[in-house]
Design a protein around this motif. Structure first.
Motif, PDB file in Angstrom:
ATOM      1  N   PRO A 203     -14.461  63.673  33.208  1.00  0.00           N
ATOM      2  CA  PRO A 203     -13.707  64.474  32.233  1.00  0.00           C
ATOM      3  C   PRO A 203     -12.395  65.020  32.778  1.00  0.00           C
ATOM      4  N   LEU A 204     -12.349  65.301  34.089  1.00  0.00           N
ATOM      5  CA  LEU A 204     -11.108  65.830  34.662  1.00  0.00           C
ATOM      6  C   LEU A 204     -11.061  65.613  36.174  1.00  0.00           C
ATOM      7  N   SER A 205      -9.872  65.738  36.712  1.00  0.00           N
ATOM      8  CA  SER A 205      -9.667  65.588  38.146  1.00  0.00           C
ATOM      9  C   SER A 205     -10.117  66.847  38.880  1.00  0.00           C
ATOM     10  N   VAL A 206     -10.709  66.660  40.064  1.00  0.00           N
ATOM     11  CA  VAL A 206     -11.132  67.808  40.879  1.00  0.00           C
ATOM     12  C   VAL A 206     -10.215  67.968  42.089  1.00  0.00           C
ATOM     13  N   GLU A 207      -8.995  67.486  41.961  1.00  0.00           N
ATOM     14  CA  GLU A 207      -8.037  67.528  43.064  1.00  0.00           C
ATOM     15  C   GLU A 207      -7.837  68.948  43.584  1.00  0.00           C
ATOM     16  N   LYS A 208      -7.825  69.941  42.683  1.00  0.00           N
ATOM     17  CA  LYS A 208      -7.557  71.323  43.086  1.00  0.00           C
ATOM     18  C   LYS A 208      -8.829  72.162  43.251  1.00  0.00           C
ATOM     19  N   LEU A 209      -9.965  71.486  43.321  1.00  0.00           N
ATOM     20  CA  LEU A 209     -11.236  72.161  43.529  1.00  0.00           C
ATOM     21  C   LEU A 209     -11.298  72.771  44.929  1.00  0.00           C
ATOM     22  N   LYS A 210     -11.849  73.992  45.026  1.00  0.00           N
ATOM     23  CA  LYS A 210     -12.017  74.585  46.363  1.00  0.00           C
ATOM     24  C   LYS A 210     -13.370  74.170  46.937  1.00  0.00           C
ATOM     25  N   SER A 211     -13.420  74.046  48.248  1.00  0.00           N
ATOM     26  CA  SER A 211     -14.606  73.500  48.903  1.00  0.00           C
ATOM     27  C   SER A 211     -15.820  74.429  48.836  1.00  0.00           C
ATOM     28  N   THR A 212     -15.605  75.690  48.496  1.00  0.00           N
ATOM     29  CA  THR A 212     -16.717  76.639  48.416  1.00  0.00           C
ATOM     30  C   THR A 212     -17.386  76.647  47.040  1.00  0.00           C
ATOM     31  N   SER A 213     -16.864  75.862  46.112  1.00  0.00           N
ATOM     32  CA  SER A 213     -17.397  75.848  44.749  1.00  0.00           C
ATOM     33  C   SER A 213     -18.656  74.995  44.647  1.00  0.00           C
ATOM     34  N   LEU A 214     -19.386  75.223  43.556  1.00  0.00           N
ATOM     35  CA  LEU A 214     -20.486  74.347  43.165  1.00  0.00           C
ATOM     36  C   LEU A 214     -20.059  73.609  41.905  1.00  0.00           C
ATOM     37  N   VAL A 215     -20.214  72.300  41.899  1.00  0.00           N
ATOM     38  CA  VAL A 215     -19.976  71.503  40.698  1.00  0.00           C
ATOM     39  C   VAL A 215     -21.329  71.000  40.214  1.00  0.00           C
ATOM     40  N   SER A 216     -21.654  71.346  38.990  1.00  0.00           N
ATOM     41  CA  SER A 216     -22.948  71.032  38.398  1.00  0.00           C
ATOM     42  C   SER A 216     -22.737  70.149  37.171  1.00  0.00           C
ATOM     43  N   ASP A 217     -23.468  69.040  37.115  1.00  0.00           N
ATOM     44  CA  ASP A 217     -23.367  68.112  35.991  1.00  0.00           C
ATOM     45  C   ASP A 217     -24.747  67.990  35.367  1.00  0.00           C
ATOM     46  N   ILE A 218     -24.857  68.201  34.058  1.00  0.00           N
ATOM     47  CA  ILE A 218     -26.181  68.167  33.429  1.00  0.00           C
ATOM     48  C   ILE A 218     -26.687  66.740  33.220  1.00  0.00           C
ATOM     49  N   ILE A 219     -25.856  65.741  33.511  1.00  0.00           N
ATOM     50  CA  ILE A 219     -26.278  64.339  33.451  1.00  0.00           C
ATOM     51  C   ILE A 219     -27.213  64.038  34.627  1.00  0.00           C
ATOM     52  N   TYR A 220     -28.258  63.236  34.371  1.00  0.00           N
ATOM     53  CA  TYR A 220     -29.122  62.805  35.485  1.00  0.00           C
ATOM     54  C   TYR A 220     -29.248  61.283  35.571  1.00  0.00           C
ATOM     55  N   SER A 221     -28.510  60.552  34.750  1.00  0.00           N
ATOM     56  CA  SER A 221     -28.466  59.094  34.859  1.00  0.00           C
ATOM     57  C   SER A 221     -27.027  58.635  34.659  1.00  0.00           C
ATOM     58  N   PRO A 222     -26.302  58.406  35.784  1.00  0.00           N
ATOM     59  CA  PRO A 222     -26.771  58.332  37.167  1.00  0.00           C
ATOM     60  C   PRO A 222     -27.020  59.717  37.770  1.00  0.00           C
ATOM     61  N   LEU A 223     -27.739  59.740  38.879  1.00  0.00           N
ATOM     62  CA  LEU A 223     -28.025  60.997  39.562  1.00  0.00           C
ATOM     63  C   LEU A 223     -26.756  61.620  40.147  1.00  0.00           C
ATOM     64  N   GLU A 224     -25.785  60.776  40.462  1.00  0.00           N
ATOM     65  CA  GLU A 224     -24.520  61.279  40.996  1.00  0.00           C
ATOM     66  C   GLU A 224     -23.374  60.681  40.184  1.00  0.00           C
ATOM     67  N   THR A 225     -22.818  61.473  39.271  1.00  0.00           N
ATOM     68  CA  THR A 225     -21.712  61.016  38.437  1.00  0.00           C
ATOM     69  C   THR A 225     -20.417  60.980  39.244  1.00  0.00           C
ATOM     70  N   LYS A 226     -19.388  60.422  38.633  1.00  0.00           N
ATOM     71  CA  LYS A 226     -18.101  60.316  39.326  1.00  0.00           C
ATOM     72  C   LYS A 226     -17.563  61.699  39.709  1.00  0.00           C
ATOM     73  N   ILE A 227     -17.668  62.661  38.801  1.00  0.00           N
ATOM     74  CA  ILE A 227     -17.142  64.003  39.111  1.00  0.00           C
ATOM     75  C   ILE A 227     -17.919  64.629  40.271  1.00  0.00           C
ATOM     76  N   LEU A 228     -19.210  64.353  40.365  1.00  0.00           N
ATOM     77  CA  LEU A 228     -20.000  64.875  41.488  1.00  0.00           C
ATOM     78  C   LEU A 228     -19.618  64.174  42.793  1.00  0.00           C
ATOM     79  N   ARG A 229     -19.425  62.870  42.743  1.00  0.00           N
ATOM     80  CA  ARG A 229     -19.018  62.135  43.952  1.00  0.00           C
ATOM     81  C   ARG A 229     -17.696  62.665  44.483  1.00  0.00           C
ATOM     82  N   GLU A 230     -16.749  62.865  43.570  1.00  0.00           N
ATOM     83  CA  GLU A 230     -15.418  63.334  43.985  1.00  0.00           C
ATOM     84  C   GLU A 230     -15.472  64.779  44.483  1.00  0.00           C
ATOM     85  N   ALA A 231     -16.318  65.593  43.868  1.00  0.00           N
ATOM     86  CA  ALA A 231     -16.468  66.982  44.321  1.00  0.00           C
ATOM     87  C   ALA A 231     -17.080  67.020  45.718  1.00  0.00           C
ATOM     88  N   LYS A 232     -18.042  66.162  45.958  1.00  0.00           N
ATOM     89  CA  LYS A 232     -18.675  66.098  47.282  1.00  0.00           C
ATOM     90  C   LYS A 232     -17.663  65.675  48.349  1.00  0.00           C
TER      91      LYS A 232
END
Length: 279
Positions: A203-232
Motif C-alpha cells: 500500500p505504501l513505501s516504508v522508506e521513512k520508517l523508523k527502526s524502532t517501530s512495529l509494522v503489523s499486517d493483518i494478512i496471513y497468506s502470505p505470512l510475510e507480505t511485501k510491506i513486512l519484508r521491507e519493514a524488516k
C-alpha cells in the motif's frame, strides 16, 4: 448431546476455523463439532432460520455476511453495533446474540508485541471493514493517537467522523502517510493489498520508517507480505495476521465455552495448516 458450531461465508472452503476450533474441542474434551457452511447472500435468512431450528450452539461469521446477519439476530453487543459488523454469534438459550471479536482479537495480539501500545502513536492503513473493527476497538480502549491513511481520504474521514468513541485522529493520503511515517510507533496494515496471489503489491513505501517501530499486517497468506519484508529490512519489528486470527478465534471459543484456550497451540495449528513459520 453433541453441540454443533460452524462458520458461514461465501466462499468458506479456505477457512482455517474448523481445524482450529475442532482441535480445541478435542483438547478440552468439549462434546462438540465445528463445520463450514457455504451460504450465499441470498440464502442467509433461510440459513439463520435453519440454525435456529437445529439449535446451533454458536457461529463464526465471515465475508460477506458480517453486516447482513445483524438484523436477523435477537441482540447485538454494543461494540459490534458501533462497528456495524458481527463475526461471532452465541446461542443463549435460543436467543442469538451477535458480537465482534475482530478488533479485540487484534488488540490482544498487539499487546504481546507492544505492551504499552496505549501511549503510542499509531497509523492505520485502510478504511474498510477490518480497519473499522480495529479503529473502533482502539478508540473504545482509549489509545492515545490513531491516524488513518487511505487511498480514498473521504472514506477514512467517514470512519473517523462516525466513530462513537472519543478519539484523536488525523486522516492522511497514502503519500502524506509515507512522508510522515517516522512519527509512528505502530503501523497497522488492514487492506487486502499484498494478499496472495498479488504478493508483490504494497500500500505504501516504508522508506521513512523508523527502526524502532512495529509494522503489523493483518494478512496471513502470505505470512510475510511485501510491506513486512521491507519493514524488516529497515530493522523494524514485524507481525503478521496470525495473532489477530487466532485471538479473535480464542475470544469466540471463550464466549461459547467459558474457556480461554491455549494460544500457542492455536497458532501452531494454524501455521501448520499454512505451511510456514510465524514472523
Amino acid at each position: 448431546m453433541k453441540k454443533l458450531y460452524g462458520v458461514i461465508g461465501d466462499p468458506v472452503a479456505h477457512s482455517m476455523s474448523p481445524i482450529m476450533h475442532n482441535d480445541l474441542f478435542q483438547l478440552y474434551s468439549v462434546d462438540a463439532t465445528y463445520v463450514a457452511f457455504h451460504v450465499k447472500p441470498e440464502n442467509l435468512q433461510d440459513a439463520v432460520k435453519g440454525f435456529r431450528a437445529i439449535n446451533l450452539a454458536g457461529l463464526s461469521v465471515t465475508v460477506p455476511h458480517k453486516q447482513m446477519i445483524m438484523p436477523l439476530l435477537d441482540e447485538i453487543d454494543p461494540l459490534a453495533e458501533a462497528i456495524g459488523a458481527v463475526n461471532t454469534v452465541v446461542n443463549d438459550h435460543g436467543r442469538l446474540i451477535g458480537y465482534n471479536t475482530d478488533g479485540s482479537g487484534y488488540l490482544e495480539g498487539l499487546k504481546k508485541e507492544v505492551p504499552s501500545f496505549m501511549d503510542k502513536n499509531m497509523l492505520l492503513i485502510g478504511a474498510g471493514g477490518a480497519a473499522r473493527a480495529i479503529y473502533y476497538t482502539l478508540a473504545q480502549a482509549g489509545v492515545k493517537k490513531v491516524d488513518i491513511a487511505n487511498r480514498t481520504v473521504e472514506k477514512a474521514e467517514y470512519l473517523v467522523n462516525n466513530c462513537p468513541f472519543p478519539k484523536n485522529s488525523e486522516v492522511l493520503s497514502f503519500k502524506e502517510a509515507e512522508e510522515q511515517l517516522a512519527k509512528y510507533d505502530v503501523i497497522v496494515q488492514t487492506t487486502s493489498i499484498g494478499m496472495h496471489p498479488d504478493i508483490e503489491a504494497s500500500p505504501l513505501s516504508v522508506e521513512k520508517l523508523k527502526s524502532t517501530s512495529l509494522v503489523s499486517d493483518i494478512i496471513y497468506s502470505p505470512l510475510e507480505t511485501k510491506i513486512l519484508r521491507e519493514a524488516k529490512q529497515k530493522g523494524a519489528r514485524i507481525q503478521n495476521g496470525i495473532p489477530m486470527f487466532t485471538y479473535q478465534g480464542a475470544l469466540q471459543f471463550e464466549k461459547w465455552t467459558g474457556i480461554f484456550p491455549d494460544m500457542d497451540r492455536m497458532q501452531s495449528v494454524c501455521l501448520k495448516q499454512l505451511g510456514g513459520k510465524s514472523c
